[in-house]
Design a protein around this motif. Structure first.
Motif, short mmCIF file in Angstrom:
data_model
loop_
_atom_site.label_atom_id
_atom_site.label_comp_id
_atom_site.label_asym_id
_atom_site.label_seq_id
_atom_site.Cartn_x
_atom_site.Cartn_y
_atom_site.Cartn_z
N VAL A 1 -0.86 -22.47 34.02
CA VAL A 1 -0.89 -22.57 35.71
C VAL A 1 -1.40 -23.84 35.99
CG1 VAL A 1 -1.56 -19.92 36.11
CG2 VAL A 1 -3.52 -21.63 35.90
N ARG A 2 -2.03 -24.70 35.52
CA ARG A 2 -2.33 -25.99 35.81
C ARG A 2 -1.12 -26.74 35.67
NH1 ARG A 2 -7.43 -27.56 32.33
NH2 ARG A 2 -6.71 -29.76 32.85
N ASN A 3 -0.23 -26.64 34.40
CA ASN A 3 0.81 -27.25 34.34
C ASN A 3 2.08 -26.87 35.22
OD1 ASN A 3 0.33 -27.86 30.73
ND2 ASN A 3 -0.22 -29.18 32.36
N ALA A 4 1.95 -25.61 35.39
CA ALA A 4 3.08 -25.21 36.40
C ALA A 4 2.95 -25.69 37.78
CB ALA A 4 3.16 -23.79 36.47
N ARG A 5 1.93 -25.75 38.19
CA ARG A 5 1.62 -26.26 39.44
C ARG A 5 1.82 -27.72 39.40
NH1 ARG A 5 -2.90 -24.08 43.65
NH2 ARG A 5 -2.47 -25.25 45.37
N GLN A 6 1.35 -28.56 38.39
CA GLN A 6 1.46 -29.90 38.61
C GLN A 6 3.18 -30.33 38.37
OE1 GLN A 6 -0.84 -30.15 34.77
NE2 GLN A 6 -1.24 -32.43 35.49
N PHE B 1 2.87 -19.25 43.04
CA PHE B 1 4.11 -19.40 42.16
C PHE B 1 5.33 -18.54 42.74
CE2 PHE B 1 0.70 -20.39 39.49
CZ PHE B 1 0.90 -21.60 39.20
N THR B 2 6.58 -18.90 42.27
CA THR B 2 7.94 -18.10 43.03
C THR B 2 8.47 -17.34 41.87
OG1 THR B 2 8.89 -20.12 42.47
CG2 THR B 2 8.11 -19.74 44.68
N VAL B 3 7.87 -17.36 40.65
CA VAL B 3 8.34 -16.49 39.40
C VAL B 3 7.30 -16.11 38.61
CG1 VAL B 3 9.23 -18.51 38.40
CG2 VAL B 3 10.28 -16.53 37.93
N VAL B 4 7.45 -15.08 37.57
CA VAL B 4 6.45 -14.91 36.68
C VAL B 4 7.42 -14.27 35.73
CG1 VAL B 4 5.83 -12.58 37.33
CG2 VAL B 4 4.17 -14.13 35.96
N GLU B 5 6.93 -14.39 34.16
CA GLU B 5 7.54 -13.62 33.18
C GLU B 5 6.64 -12.57 32.80
OE1 GLU B 5 7.74 -14.49 28.54
OE2 GLU B 5 8.61 -16.21 29.76
N VAL B 6 7.16 -11.21 32.50
CA VAL B 6 6.56 -10.17 32.32
C VAL B 6 6.41 -9.82 30.72
CG1 VAL B 6 5.94 -7.71 32.62
CG2 VAL B 6 6.86 -9.09 34.57
N ASP B 7 5.35 -10.15 30.18
CA ASP B 7 5.35 -10.15 28.56
C ASP B 7 4.89 -8.66 28.09
OD1 ASP B 7 5.18 -11.51 25.89
OD2 ASP B 7 3.02 -10.72 26.16
N ALA B 8 4.38 -7.76 28.86
CA ALA B 8 3.76 -6.64 28.49
C ALA B 8 5.14 -5.64 28.22
CB ALA B 8 3.03 -5.79 29.56
N THR B 9 6.18 -6.00 28.76
CA THR B 9 7.52 -4.95 28.59
C THR B 9 8.14 -5.13 27.23
OG1 THR B 9 8.57 -6.86 29.68
CG2 THR B 9 8.07 -4.64 30.88
N TYR B 10 7.55 -6.38 26.58
CA TYR B 10 7.98 -6.41 25.07
C TYR B 10 7.30 -5.17 24.23
CZ TYR B 10 7.96 -8.33 20.33
OH TYR B 10 8.23 -8.66 18.87
#
Length: 311
Positions: free
Chosen positions: A291-296, A46-55
């Protein structure tokens, strides 16, 4: 894809370390991979990710620098703003020590601290600490946006509009993206005003796909108000959307069908047509659903994924 051209669409997920993804699937090559190896593998697809831990805990410069080192140059991180800054209840132990010392006596010992509890100087320091921590990502060109996901009680009022406008000044170096969790911002009467406010302040509107029919529901309006456009895919798990006492994985347990993704592909292209860059993040964080849906979706768009995804 021409390697010299920055992709206009990026597709990814709202985390790369969800517990059910790590423990209940074989998506990663090995269950015992290090944090570095997992991120490198994710970023090979993938080319982007969201970081949730920083919340939950504010980031550090050291951690941001590690993220820079472990990902390709053409990769972006969308960082969720610290809960204190989005006006959510915040665990006192997560505060910076010197900011915690400024919590007034009447709130000392409370289970949660709110931004409104702090004196102005402490608020300024909190924003500045958060800004500095993200600078390694920004300097490396890898910071996509800072996501401000507001709580349900952050409604379309004058004081909240003023707070939105203040964000662009406090974090002037960064692209801010705003997600609402109350329908008052995007109903038929207020949506034009909301989008105009965001556009005038240079804030990106976060379009959402989520269960409808709740006070927290925001309609699936696709709109770009800044150079960056964002779409977050939460799924349609109505039964668990506002259910208390469950994990995030259960709340967002929803697998998009091929038909649903096919219907979203032209909307994503439309969104990309009105912005310099578009990020699509799947937040259906149950096992490997995201990850499945993002790749689809990336394959449907023929865009948004790395040129040579790992197998």
């Amino acid at each position: 894809m021409d390697p010299r051209r920055q992709p206009t669409i990026r597709v990814g997920t709202a985390s790369w370390t969800d517990p059910t993804l790590l423990k209940e699937t074989d998506w990663y090559p090995k269950r015992s991979m290090s944090a570095e190896a997992r991120l490198r593998f994710y970023a090979s697809i993938f080319t982007v990710v969201e970081v949730d831990a920083t919340y939950y805990h504010p980031p550090t410069e050291e951690l941001a620098a590690l993220w820079v080192d472990r990902t390709p140059q053409d990769f972006r991180f969308d960082i969720k703003a610290y809960s204190l800054l989005t006006q959510h209840p915040t665990q006192p132990k997560s505060l910076w020590d010197d900011v915690a010392e400024q919590v007034p006596d009447e709130h000392a010992g409370a289970k949660a601290v709110y931004l409104s509890h702090l004196p102005d100087q402490a608020v300024d320091e909190a924003f500045e600490r958060f800004r500095i921590a993200l600078m390694p990502l920004h300097s490396a060109g890898k910071l996509g946006a800072v996501f401000f996901q507001f709580p349900q009680w952050f409604t379309a009022r004058r004081d909240n509009r003023a707070y939105l406008q203040s964000l662009a000044e406090r974090l002037a170096d960064y692209q801010i993206a705003v997600e609402f969790r109350h329908g008052s911002w995007m109903d038929a009467d207020t949506a034009p005003r909301t989008l105009q406010l965001l556009e005038s302040a240079g804030l990106a509107y976060v379009s959402v796909d989520e269960p409808q029919g709740f006070k927290s529901s925001v309609p699936p309006v696709v709109a770009a108000t800044a150079d960056l456009a964002v779409l977050r895919m939460h799924g349609h798990n109505r039964e668990n959307w506002q259910r208390k006492g469950i994990t995030a994985a259960e709340r967002f347990r929803y697998l998009y069908s091929d038909k649903e993704l096919q219907s979203w592909a032209p909307k994503v292209r439309e969104l990309a047509g009105g912005s310099r860059e578009t990020h699509v993040l799947f937040n259906n964080c149950y096992r490997d659903y995201g990850v499945r849906n993002a790749r689809q979706l990336g394959e449907l768009l023929d865009d948004g994924l790395q040129d040579r995804p790992a197998e």
